[in-house]
Design an enzyme around this catalytic site. Structure first.
Site, mmCIF file in Angstrom:
data_model
loop_
_atom_site.group_PDB
_atom_site.id
_atom_site.type_symbol
_atom_site.label_atom_id
_atom_site.label_comp_id
_atom_site.label_asym_id
_atom_site.label_seq_id
_atom_site.Cartn_x
_atom_site.Cartn_y
_atom_site.Cartn_z
ATOM 1 N N HIS A 12 43.554 27.413 76.579
ATOM 2 C CA HIS A 12 44.073 28.565 75.830
ATOM 3 C C HIS A 12 43.586 29.847 76.495
ATOM 4 C CE1 HIS A 12 45.555 30.209 71.811
ATOM 5 N NE2 HIS A 12 45.102 31.266 72.456
ATOM 6 N N HIS A 14 45.255 33.637 78.053
ATOM 7 C CA HIS A 14 46.418 34.514 78.187
ATOM 8 C C HIS A 14 46.376 35.277 79.512
ATOM 9 C CE1 HIS A 14 48.034 34.242 74.008
ATOM 10 N NE2 HIS A 14 46.799 33.882 73.754
ATOM 11 N N ASP A 16 47.980 38.115 80.454
ATOM 12 C CA ASP A 16 47.854 39.569 80.355
ATOM 13 C C ASP A 16 46.512 40.004 79.780
ATOM 14 O OD1 ASP A 16 48.586 38.518 77.921
ATOM 15 O OD2 ASP A 16 50.066 40.048 77.437
ATOM 16 N N GLY A 170 50.951 36.323 69.054
ATOM 17 C CA GLY A 170 51.002 37.678 68.526
ATOM 18 C C GLY A 170 50.460 37.743 67.113
ATOM 19 N N HIS A 197 50.009 29.228 67.949
ATOM 20 C CA HIS A 197 48.923 30.033 67.385
ATOM 21 C C HIS A 197 49.048 30.010 65.860
ATOM 22 C CE1 HIS A 197 48.581 31.855 71.406
ATOM 23 N NE2 HIS A 197 47.493 32.486 71.004
ATOM 24 N N GLU A 200 44.432 31.613 62.544
ATOM 25 C CA GLU A 200 43.432 32.473 63.179
ATOM 26 C C GLU A 200 43.001 33.594 62.246
ATOM 27 O OE1 GLU A 200 42.963 35.253 67.221
ATOM 28 O OE2 GLU A 200 44.931 34.464 66.665
ATOM 29 N N ASP A 278 40.557 32.292 75.669
ATOM 30 C CA ASP A 278 41.567 33.157 75.052
ATOM 31 C C ASP A 278 41.974 34.272 76.017
ATOM 32 O OD1 ASP A 278 43.409 33.897 73.173
ATOM 33 O OD2 ASP A 278 41.979 34.784 71.781
#
Length: 331
Positions: A12, A14, A16, A170, A197, A200, A278
Site C-alpha cells: 500500500h 501511493h 504521488d 480519496g 480503501h 480508515e 502509504d
C-alpha cells in the site's frame, strides 16, 4: 534485528505521495511549472504532512505540489522509477504502487500514455535492482464517475504485465460502496483484482460493504473493524488482508498514537495483517521505519515479523512465480 537488511513487502504505497522533493524542483524547472519556492527545505515542508493533521482531508492537501509535475510522460516515468529505486535500496523485495490516472490529465495525456509511463519506470527499476512490482489503479471517490470505465479499459492491456488491481481511494464517506458496485463489477469482469480503501476514518461498515458489495480481497487500512463486529468477522473468516499504514494513521488521527493502533490485536487474533508505508514522502517514512516502529512498539519477534512478511507475500497480487521467489527470502 537489522531492519534495513530485512526483506520487506509494501502493498500500500501511493505514487504521488512518494515523490523525492529534489525531483519536484527539477521537474518543475524543466516543465516551466511555477513553484512557491526553490528552497528544498521549504519544499519538504510543503510535501510532508505534520503529525498534527486534523483529519484525512488536511493530509491529502500534501499531494497538490507533486501532482503539478506529474502531467507529462517523462515526469511520470522518472517518478515511478525513483520510487522503486528508493524501495529497492532498503531491501523492499516487492511493492504494489497505486495511483489515480484521473489525476494526471491536466495537460491532456491519455490514460494509456499515463499507464505506459508509470509501468515503464517500474520496469526500468526492476531491470536494475532486485525488486519486483505491480501497479494498482485508484479511482477517486469524490471525482465524477463518467470516465471510470475508460480507466479500466485502458489498464486492461497491461493486466498482469505491470497492472494488477482496481482500488477506490480519496476522502472516505459513509456508504460510498453502494455508488461503485457497477464499476467494481466491470473491473472484476475485465480481470482486475480488488482492494478498497475503507475503514480508515471511523466507518467500520464501509469495510463490511467493500467486501460484501464490491468483492474486496484486501482492505486499505481497515482499522475501524475494531469497532464493528460484523466487519471484523468478515475480514477474519474471509482471510481478507488489512493493508495497515501505522504512521499515516497517526497523522490523519485515525489513531492518536502508535500504542493505540490495533495492528497487534489483529495479528494476535490471526487476521491477515500487513505493514505498509502509504506515502513515503507525505508521511516522511520508509518500509524500514514502519517495520521498526511496529516491531519495537509491540515487542514482536523475528518469527512474528517473518509471519507478517509471509502474509504479505501470500496476499499480494503477484504471480505464483514471483511469490515463490519472495518466500525464498525467508529461508
Amino acid at each position: 534485528m537489522n531492519y534495513l537488511d530485512l526483506p520487506k513487502i509494501d502493498l500500500h504505497c501511493h505514487l504521488d505521495g512518494s515523490v523525492r522533493p529534489a525531483t519536484i524542483i527539477e521537474l518543475a524547472n524543466e516543465q516551466n511549472v511555477v513553484l512557491p519556492t526553490q528552497n528544498i527545505e521549504q519544499i519538504k515542508r510543503l510535501m510532508i504532512a505534520p503529525e498534527t493533521c486534523q483529519n484525512l482531508e488536511e493530509y491529502l492537501k500534501r499531494f497538490e505540489l507533486p501532482l503539478s509535475v506529474m502531467q507529462t510522460c517523462e515526469g511520470l516515468e522518472r517518478i515511478s522509477f525513483e520510487l522503486f529505486e528508493d524501495a529497492a535500496l532498503e531491501n523492499v523485495t516487492y511493492m504494489e504502487v497505486r495511483f489515480g490516472p484521473q489525476l494526471h490529465q491536466q495537460l491532456g495525456l491519455s490514460f494509456v500514455a499515463i499507464m505506459e509511463s508509470v509501468v515503464a519506470g517500474m520496469k526500468r527499476a526492476e531491470a536494475k535492482y532486485d525488486i519486483k512490482g505491480n501497479y494498482i489503479l485508484s479511482i477517486l471517490r469524490t471525482f465524477p464517475k463518467d470516465n471510470i470505465k475508460a480507466v479500466i479499459d485502458a489498464g486492461a492491456a497491461y493486466l498482469n504485465k505491470g497492472i494488477v488491481a482496481f482500488d477506490l481511494a480519496g476522502a472516505e464517506f459513509a456508504g460510498f460502496c453502494h455508488e461503485f458496485i457497477e464499476y467494481t463489477d466491470y473491473a472484476k469482469a475485465a480481470g482486475y483484482r480488488i482492494t478498497i480503501h475503507a475503514g480508515e476514518q471511523g466507518v467500520g461498515q464501509n469495510v463490511y460493504d467493500a467486501i460484501s458489495l464490491l468483492g474486496a480481497e484486501r482492505i486499505g487500512h481497515g482499522i475501524d473493524i475494531k469497532d464493528h463486529d460484523a466487519a471484523y468477522d468478515l475480514v477474519k473468516n474471509g482471510n481478507v488482508a488489512l493493508e495497515t499504514c501505522p504512521s499515516s494513521n497517526i497523522q490523519t488521527k485515525a489513531v492518536e498514537q502508535l500504542c493505540e493502533h490495533p495492528i497487534q490485536d489483529f495479528f494476535l487474533d490471526k487476521l491477515a495483517v500487513t505493514i505498509n508505508t502509504d506515502n513515503r514522502t507525505v508521511s516522511n517514512t520508509s518500509m524500514t521505519q514502519e517495520v521498526k516502529k511496529v516491531v519495537e512498539a509491540f515487542d514482536l519477534t523475528e518469527q512474528d515479523y517473518a509471519e507478517i512478511y509471509r502474509i504479505s507475500v501470500e496476499q499480494s497480487f503477484a504471480s505464483d512465480l514471483v511469490k515463490a521467489e519472495l518466500l525464498s527470502s525467508l529461508i
